[in-house]
Design a protein around this motif. Structure first.
Motif, PDB file in Angstrom:
ATOM      1  N   GLY A 274       0.823  -1.211   0.000  1.00  0.00           N
ATOM      2  CA  GLY A 274       0.000   0.000   0.000  1.00  0.00           C
ATOM      3  C   GLY A 274       0.859   1.265   0.000  1.00  0.00           C
ATOM      4  O   GLY A 274       0.581   2.215  -0.713  1.00  0.00           O
ATOM      5  N   VAL A 275       1.938   1.241   0.800  1.00  0.00           N
ATOM      6  CA  VAL A 275       2.844   2.399   0.849  1.00  0.00           C
ATOM      7  C   VAL A 275       3.497   2.604  -0.526  1.00  0.00           C
ATOM      8  O   VAL A 275       3.547   3.716  -1.056  1.00  0.00           O
ATOM      9  N   ALA A 276       3.966   1.494  -1.107  1.00  0.00           N
ATOM     10  CA  ALA A 276       4.588   1.577  -2.438  1.00  0.00           C
ATOM     11  C   ALA A 276       3.591   2.123  -3.453  1.00  0.00           C
ATOM     12  O   ALA A 276       3.929   2.940  -4.311  1.00  0.00           O
ATOM     13  N   GLU A 277       2.323   1.665  -3.337  1.00  0.00           N
ATOM     14  CA  GLU A 277       1.284   2.107  -4.266  1.00  0.00           C
ATOM     15  C   GLU A 277       1.072   3.617  -4.164  1.00  0.00           C
ATOM     16  O   GLU A 277       1.064   4.318  -5.172  1.00  0.00           O
ATOM     17  N   ARG A 278       0.936   4.082  -2.912  1.00  0.00           N
ATOM     18  CA  ARG A 278       0.714   5.531  -2.750  1.00  0.00           C
ATOM     19  C   ARG A 278       1.880   6.326  -3.305  1.00  0.00           C
ATOM     20  O   ARG A 278       1.699   7.336  -3.979  1.00  0.00           O
ATOM     21  N   GLY A 279       3.102   5.836  -3.025  1.00  0.00           N
ATOM     22  CA  GLY A 279       4.284   6.533  -3.526  1.00  0.00           C
ATOM     23  C   GLY A 279       4.303   6.572  -5.045  1.00  0.00           C
ATOM     24  O   GLY A 279       4.534   7.620  -5.650  1.00  0.00           O
ATOM     25  N   ALA A 280       4.026   5.423  -5.665  1.00  0.00           N
ATOM     26  CA  ALA A 280       4.085   5.348  -7.130  1.00  0.00           C
ATOM     27  C   ALA A 280       3.016   6.240  -7.754  1.00  0.00           C
ATOM     28  O   ALA A 280       3.290   7.008  -8.683  1.00  0.00           O
ATOM     29  N   LEU A 281       1.788   6.155  -7.232  1.00  0.00           N
ATOM     30  CA  LEU A 281       0.703   6.949  -7.825  1.00  0.00           C
ATOM     31  C   LEU A 281       0.943   8.441  -7.612  1.00  0.00           C
ATOM     32  O   LEU A 281       0.602   9.256  -8.458  1.00  0.00           O
ATOM     33  N   ARG A 283       3.914   9.874  -7.456  1.00  0.00           N
ATOM     34  CA  ARG A 283       4.932  10.275  -8.427  1.00  0.00           C
ATOM     35  C   ARG A 283       4.353  10.398  -9.825  1.00  0.00           C
ATOM     36  O   ARG A 283       4.797  11.201 -10.640  1.00  0.00           O
ATOM     37  N   MET A 284       3.343   9.572 -10.131  1.00  0.00           N
ATOM     38  CA  MET A 284       2.739   9.621 -11.461  1.00  0.00           C
ATOM     39  C   MET A 284       1.655  10.685 -11.554  1.00  0.00           C
ATOM     40  O   MET A 284       1.025  10.848 -12.601  1.00  0.00           O
TER      41      MET A 284
ATOM     42  N   TRP B  98      -1.235  10.412 -16.079  1.00  0.00           N
ATOM     43  CA  TRP B  98       0.062  10.288 -15.402  1.00  0.00           C
ATOM     44  C   TRP B  98       1.113  11.202 -16.023  1.00  0.00           C
ATOM     45  O   TRP B  98       2.265  11.169 -15.636  1.00  0.00           O
ATOM     46  N   ARG B  99       0.707  12.014 -17.002  1.00  0.00           N
ATOM     47  CA  ARG B  99       1.642  12.980 -17.570  1.00  0.00           C
ATOM     48  C   ARG B  99       1.132  14.385 -17.286  1.00  0.00           C
ATOM     49  O   ARG B  99      -0.070  14.620 -17.292  1.00  0.00           O
ATOM     50  N   THR B 100       2.063  15.314 -17.085  1.00  0.00           N
ATOM     51  CA  THR B 100       1.667  16.704 -16.931  1.00  0.00           C
ATOM     52  C   THR B 100       1.157  17.203 -18.282  1.00  0.00           C
ATOM     53  O   THR B 100       1.246  16.497 -19.290  1.00  0.00           O
ATOM     54  N   ILE B 101       0.628  18.426 -18.293  1.00  0.00           N
ATOM     55  CA  ILE B 101       0.153  18.988 -19.551  1.00  0.00           C
ATOM     56  C   ILE B 101       1.309  19.044 -20.564  1.00  0.00           C
ATOM     57  O   ILE B 101       1.167  18.591 -21.707  1.00  0.00           O
ATOM     58  N   PHE B 135       0.832  26.539 -17.567  1.00  0.00           N
ATOM     59  CA  PHE B 135       0.092  25.372 -17.065  1.00  0.00           C
ATOM     60  C   PHE B 135       0.813  24.059 -17.366  1.00  0.00           C
ATOM     61  O   PHE B 135       0.296  22.989 -17.075  1.00  0.00           O
ATOM     62  N   GLY B 136       2.007  24.178 -17.973  1.00  0.00           N
ATOM     63  CA  GLY B 136       2.726  22.972 -18.410  1.00  0.00           C
ATOM     64  C   GLY B 136       2.986  21.969 -17.304  1.00  0.00           C
ATOM     65  O   GLY B 136       2.964  20.771 -17.530  1.00  0.00           O
ATOM     66  N   LYS B 137       3.207  22.449 -16.073  1.00  0.00           N
ATOM     67  CA  LYS B 137       3.577  21.528 -14.993  1.00  0.00           C
ATOM     68  C   LYS B 137       2.355  20.969 -14.266  1.00  0.00           C
ATOM     69  O   LYS B 137       2.489  20.150 -13.373  1.00  0.00           O
ATOM     70  N   LYS B 138       1.152  21.429 -14.621  1.00  0.00           N
ATOM     71  CA  LYS B 138      -0.064  20.924 -13.971  1.00  0.00           C
ATOM     72  C   LYS B 138      -0.420  19.542 -14.529  1.00  0.00           C
ATOM     73  O   LYS B 138      -0.069  19.199 -15.651  1.00  0.00           O
ATOM     74  N   PHE B 139      -1.141  18.779 -13.704  1.00  0.00           N
ATOM     75  CA  PHE B 139      -1.671  17.516 -14.188  1.00  0.00           C
ATOM     76  C   PHE B 139      -3.079  17.745 -14.747  1.00  0.00           C
ATOM     77  O   PHE B 139      -3.763  18.694 -14.343  1.00  0.00           O
ATOM     78  N   PRO B 140      -3.520  16.889 -15.681  1.00  0.00           N
ATOM     79  CA  PRO B 140      -4.810  17.138 -16.338  1.00  0.00           C
ATOM     80  C   PRO B 140      -5.970  17.368 -15.369  1.00  0.00           C
ATOM     81  O   PRO B 140      -6.800  18.243 -15.599  1.00  0.00           O
ATOM     82  N   TRP B 141      -5.996  16.604 -14.267  1.00  0.00           N
ATOM     83  CA  TRP B 141      -7.152  16.736 -13.355  1.00  0.00           C
ATOM     84  C   TRP B 141      -7.191  18.091 -12.670  1.00  0.00           C
ATOM     85  O   TRP B 141      -8.213  18.468 -12.093  1.00  0.00           O
ATOM     86  N   GLN B 142      -6.090  18.836 -12.759  1.00  0.00           N
ATOM     87  CA  GLN B 142      -6.088  20.166 -12.136  1.00  0.00           C
ATOM     88  C   GLN B 142      -6.663  21.230 -13.066  1.00  0.00           C
ATOM     89  O   GLN B 142      -6.774  22.386 -12.692  1.00  0.00           O
ATOM     90  N   LEU B 143      -7.022  20.826 -14.305  1.00  0.00           N
ATOM     91  CA  LEU B 143      -7.537  21.782 -15.289  1.00  0.00           C
ATOM     92  C   LEU B 143      -9.018  21.534 -15.565  1.00  0.00           C
ATOM     93  O   LEU B 143      -9.512  20.417 -15.431  1.00  0.00           O
ATOM     94  N   SER B 144      -9.725  22.598 -15.992  1.00  0.00           N
ATOM     95  CA  SER B 144     -11.134  22.457 -16.350  1.00  0.00           C
ATOM     96  C   SER B 144     -11.245  21.707 -17.674  1.00  0.00           C
ATOM     97  O   SER B 144     -10.258  21.523 -18.394  1.00  0.00           O
ATOM     98  N   GLY B 145     -12.479  21.276 -18.004  1.00  0.00           N
ATOM     99  CA  GLY B 145     -12.704  20.528 -19.241  1.00  0.00           C
ATOM    100  C   GLY B 145     -12.267  21.310 -20.469  1.00  0.00           C
ATOM    101  O   GLY B 145     -11.647  20.753 -21.385  1.00  0.00           O
TER     102      GLY B 145
END
Lengths: 288, 263
Positions: A274-281, A283-284, B98-101, B135-145
């Protein structure tokens, strides 16, 4: 605080019920002893003290199990053959090796299944069939066969662990690697991207949350596999061996202590994932 | 805006596409003839099942026509894709969570093998182009539709394809956001001079944006009308109240109705 209270309440209720059950189940032995000695059976107070402090009770009381756990972990050197830490480590090392083997095998099979039509059609039925065979039936055979080629100790137990833990990984990873929808695959097609780019850039990252869900199931299964693998080895060492020797000698307190040790180890291992999961997610960027 | 007929960027002749389904063959495109010149903004409008998305996907070589010819920059769609002739924007932004903008915009550049420095340079440039600077460093969920959809347009622009294909890109957004993005899209088209193919359900959107409106109708999917818009290139939002605008919208509506009449 408002999370601890409900948990604590439930634990207290379980402990109370456990004491009641201990009194009920160990009562017969107390009455039996009294009638053999030709004395009056004890009253309620005497009955309770007599039932929850027996040396070989049908059901040991919680404090007996706790005392045994304490005595066999903190209370003795880890090198002692009676230390649960000594036995626990033997089981955990087999669990971790088997878990690693099972995870690698599971991921490799999943990658094969999504990229190869023949594997897609043929591997999954066999994987499912493998899990319908009772592990208790197949474990002694694995031990015996491997022993005949000179493998004993850690590796055979790890293989039994891997046998149980690869399955959730295959199932989870196939689902995870297939989780990108058609639009996302079409998008890569418009870049003229090949299968390799689709795998590394899309399928693999998309499968990470599925992988961790599978790993949690997998590591618990690995522990069960390692314990089962210790049963037919003639009870040398490990939590499984402790369970077996406890049952040979009617040491119910020892059995329960080993059971709890196994449960604590399992909870710890799952928590580590679980700790590894939280860390990985995190970071992603997928943990909010 | 009537352009002199420059070299055709997209040219369809007697294009047919038949899907084989469990319920029998479905004629998604029937005898489609269309020429799109360089720098045009072409909207495809029609009810669902009229083949507008199928036509756009055929241009992108995501579907393969069963008859007729289709040329993109004088090549087959497959060849054009290998030459990175177009950027494609889907109805959903489809950004990788999992990728930034900036990371999402880099995706096609990584796949196409641009150098690291050029990836950075291009990412900055297209972020600026869609007004997402910073906004390049933001993740998609931090932006509006709406911002996510702009990021997906930036992603399609990043590798400098001449053609931008957009499949109902603003279909899932509310009308206020859609108006703003339409305005911005026109500005972007003006600045970049790209050829745009735009699929939509909305008559005002089609009329507001396009130099050419292709009206399509279903069963079988075909073109019922092609309208060259007389609207000027400079288009403030209130042009939609002008007489010309309303007349074109009326003609589109008539075209859609005619397509339905012979069902």
């Amino acid at each position: 605080m408002n999370r601890i209270l409900p948990v604590l309440t439930v634990v207290l209720v379980i402990v109370a019920l456990w004491y009641v059950a201990a009194v009920g189940m160990n009562r017969a032995w107390v009455y039996d002893q009294a009638s053999r000695a030709g004395v009056e059976p004890p009253g309620l107070g005497g009955l309770i003290t007599a039932t929850i402090n027996q040396e070989r009770p049908v059901l040991p009381a919680p404090h007996q199990v706790a005392a045994e756990l304490w005595k066999s972990t903190v209370g003795m050197a880890v090198t002692s053959k009676r230390s649960l830490i000594y036995h626990g480590w033997i089981t955990v090392s087999a669990t971790l090796l088997g878990f690693a083997m099972g995870t690698v095998l599971g991921v490799v099979l999943a990658v094969g299944i999504i990229h190869n039509r023949a594997m897609d059609l043929s591997v999954m039925p066999w994987a499912i069939a493998s899990q319908t065979i009772p592990i208790l039936a197949i474990a002694p055979m694995i031990i015996v066969v491997l022993n005949s080629v000179g493998l004993q100790g850690l590796v055979p137990k790890a293989i039994i662990s891997a046998y149980l833990s690869f399955f959730p990984v295959v199932v989870g990873m196939v689902k995870g690697l297939r989780s990108p929808d058609q639009m996302q695959l079409d998008l890569l097609k418009t870049y003229n991207a090949g299968d390799a780019a689709a795998f590394w850039k899309l399928r693999l990252p998309a499968s990470v949350p599925y992988l961790f869900a599978s790993l949690k199931v997998g590591i618990a299964a690995s522990l069960v596999g390692a314990i089962v693998g210790e049963l037919p080895t003639g009870a040398v060492a490990g939590l499984g061996a402790r369970l077996l020797s406890g049952s040979y000698y009617g040491q119910t307190v020892q059995i329960w202590a080993a059971l709890f040790a196994a449960a604590i180890v399992a909870a710890g291992l799952v928590a580590l994932i679980g700790v590894a999961e939280r860390g990985a997610l995190k970071r992603m960027g997928m943990a909010r | 805006m009537s352009q002199p007929p420059s070299q055709p960027v997209i040219e369809a002749k007697a294009l047919n596409l038949v899907f084989q389904t469990a319920d029998g063959p479905v004629h998604a495109l029937k005898d489609v003839n269309l020429t799109i010149g360089k720098g045009e903004f072409v909207s495809f409008i029609g009810p669902s099942g009229c083949g507008k998305t199928t036509f756009l996907r055929s241009i992108a070589a995501l579907e393969h026509p069963t008859g007729g010819t289709l040329r993109v920059n004088g090549m087959t769609p497959d060849e054009a894709r290998q030459k990175r002739a177009y950027g494609y924007v889907f109805q959903a932004a489809g950004l990788y969570p999992w990728r930034t903008i900036a990371g999402n915009i880099r995706l096609p550049l990584e796949i196409m093998g641009f150098s690291r420095a050029e990836q950075e340079e291009r990412t900055e440039r297209v972020l600026d182009l869609v007004e997402l600077k910073g906004f390049g460093k933001k993740f998609p969920w931090q932006l509006s539709g709406g911002m996510q959809q702009r990021a997906s347009i930036a992603r399609a622009l990043a590798f400098d394809a001449d053609i931008l294909l957009m499949d109902e890109p603003f279909g899932a957004l509310d009308e206020i956001v859609r108006d703003r993005l339409n305005e911005e899209l026109l500005k972007l088209w003006d600045r970049t001079g790209k050829t745009i193919g735009f699929v939509t359900h909305s008559i005002p959107e089609a009329v507001y944006l396009s130099t050419k409106i292709v009206v399509m109708s279903p069963r079988p999917g075909r073109i019922t009308d092609v309208i060259d818009s007389p609207l000027p290139k400079e288009r403030p939002l209130d042009i939609r109240d002008s007489r010309e605008f309303i007349e074109i919208a009326h003609r589109v509506r008539e075209g859609l109705r005619a397509g339905h009449a012979d069902d």
